[in-house]
Design a protein around this motif. Structure first.
Motif, short mmCIF file in Angstrom:
data_model
loop_
_atom_site.label_atom_id
_atom_site.label_comp_id
_atom_site.label_asym_id
_atom_site.label_seq_id
_atom_site.Cartn_x
_atom_site.Cartn_y
_atom_site.Cartn_z
N GLN A 106 0.83 -1.19 0.00
CA GLN A 106 0.00 0.00 0.00
C GLN A 106 0.87 1.25 0.00
O GLN A 106 1.90 1.29 0.67
N PRO A 107 0.45 2.29 -0.73
CA PRO A 107 1.21 3.55 -0.71
C PRO A 107 1.16 4.17 0.68
O PRO A 107 0.21 3.96 1.43
N ALA A 108 2.20 4.93 1.00
CA ALA A 108 2.27 5.61 2.29
C ALA A 108 3.17 6.83 2.16
O ALA A 108 4.23 6.75 1.55
N GLY A 109 2.72 7.95 2.71
CA GLY A 109 3.52 9.17 2.69
C GLY A 109 3.87 9.58 1.27
O GLY A 109 3.00 9.68 0.41
N ALA A 110 5.16 9.80 1.01
CA ALA A 110 5.62 10.23 -0.31
C ALA A 110 5.71 9.06 -1.30
O ALA A 110 6.03 9.27 -2.46
N TYR A 111 5.41 7.84 -0.85
CA TYR A 111 5.49 6.66 -1.70
C TYR A 111 4.12 6.32 -2.26
O TYR A 111 3.12 6.29 -1.53
N SER A 112 4.07 6.07 -3.55
CA SER A 112 2.84 5.67 -4.21
C SER A 112 3.14 4.46 -5.08
O SER A 112 4.29 4.03 -5.19
N ILE A 113 2.10 3.92 -5.70
CA ILE A 113 2.26 2.77 -6.58
C ILE A 113 1.63 3.14 -7.92
O ILE A 113 0.50 3.63 -7.97
N VAL A 114 2.37 2.93 -9.00
CA VAL A 114 1.88 3.21 -10.35
C VAL A 114 1.66 1.88 -11.07
O VAL A 114 2.23 0.86 -10.70
N THR A 115 0.85 1.93 -12.11
CA THR A 115 0.58 0.74 -12.91
C THR A 115 1.37 0.81 -14.20
O THR A 115 1.28 1.78 -14.94
N ARG A 116 2.13 -0.24 -14.47
CA ARG A 116 2.95 -0.33 -15.67
C ARG A 116 2.09 -0.78 -16.86
O ARG A 116 0.98 -1.28 -16.68
N ASP A 117 2.60 -0.62 -18.07
CA ASP A 117 1.88 -1.02 -19.28
C ASP A 117 1.47 -2.49 -19.25
O ASP A 117 0.44 -2.87 -19.79
N ASP A 118 2.29 -3.34 -18.61
CA ASP A 118 1.98 -4.77 -18.54
C ASP A 118 1.07 -5.12 -17.37
O ASP A 118 0.80 -6.28 -17.12
N GLY A 119 0.62 -4.10 -16.63
CA GLY A 119 -0.27 -4.32 -15.50
C GLY A 119 0.43 -4.49 -14.17
O GLY A 119 -0.22 -4.49 -13.12
N ALA A 120 1.75 -4.65 -14.17
CA ALA A 120 2.50 -4.79 -12.92
C ALA A 120 2.45 -3.47 -12.16
O ALA A 120 2.27 -2.39 -12.73
N LYS A 121 2.60 -3.57 -10.86
CA LYS A 121 2.59 -2.39 -9.98
C LYS A 121 4.03 -2.04 -9.61
O LYS A 121 4.83 -2.90 -9.28
N GLN A 122 4.33 -0.75 -9.66
CA GLN A 122 5.69 -0.25 -9.44
C GLN A 122 5.67 0.84 -8.39
O GLN A 122 4.82 1.73 -8.40
#
Length: 124
Positions: free
Chosen positions: A74-90
């Motif tokens: 889960q994202p927290a503070g200044a950290y987030s999660i983006v979705t890559r073109d292949d659907g993976a989370k980064q």
């Protein structure tokens, strides 16, 4: 073609076992962001902050493996999660996706800093 490296594979010690099972965010070490195993993390100037995606895919992601989030992270503070073109989370920091550099073989190496003037170590 090599697979993108995950936080679990590159930084297994990032995983918390205090009942939540989420990966802990990287930390600033010796002035730059690194995973808990000491491997340096980078951002790419061509990624738009807060766009929610990475533009480094295909051969780019082979040279610059994304710092993948694990299921349940889960994202927290200044950290987030983006979705890559292949659907993976980064993982992203301040809206910019995070990457490792394949040529960094040892903890603390920063061989990718200012690579082609578009890759940079993350400094807080």
């Amino acid at each position: 073609m090599s697979k993108p490296l995950t936080f679990k594979a590159l930084a297994a010690t990032l995983l918390l076992t205090a009942g939540v099972g989420h990966a802990a965010p990287p930390a600033i070490t010796n002035g730059v962001m690194a995973a808990s195993n000491g491997m340096t993390l980078y951002t790419f100037d061509k990624d738009a902050a807060n766009s929610g995606k990475s533009v480094c895919n295909g051969p780019c992601a082979t040279l610059w493996p994304p710092a993948l989030a694990m299921p349940g992270d889960q994202p927290a503070g200044a950290y987030s999660i983006v979705t890559r073109d292949d659907g993976a989370k980064q993982w992203a920091y301040k809206g910019k996706p995070l990457y490792f550099y394949q040529a960094d073989q040892k903890a603390g190496e920063r061989n990718g800093d200012n690579f082609k003037d578009v890759w940079h170590v993350v400094k807080d």
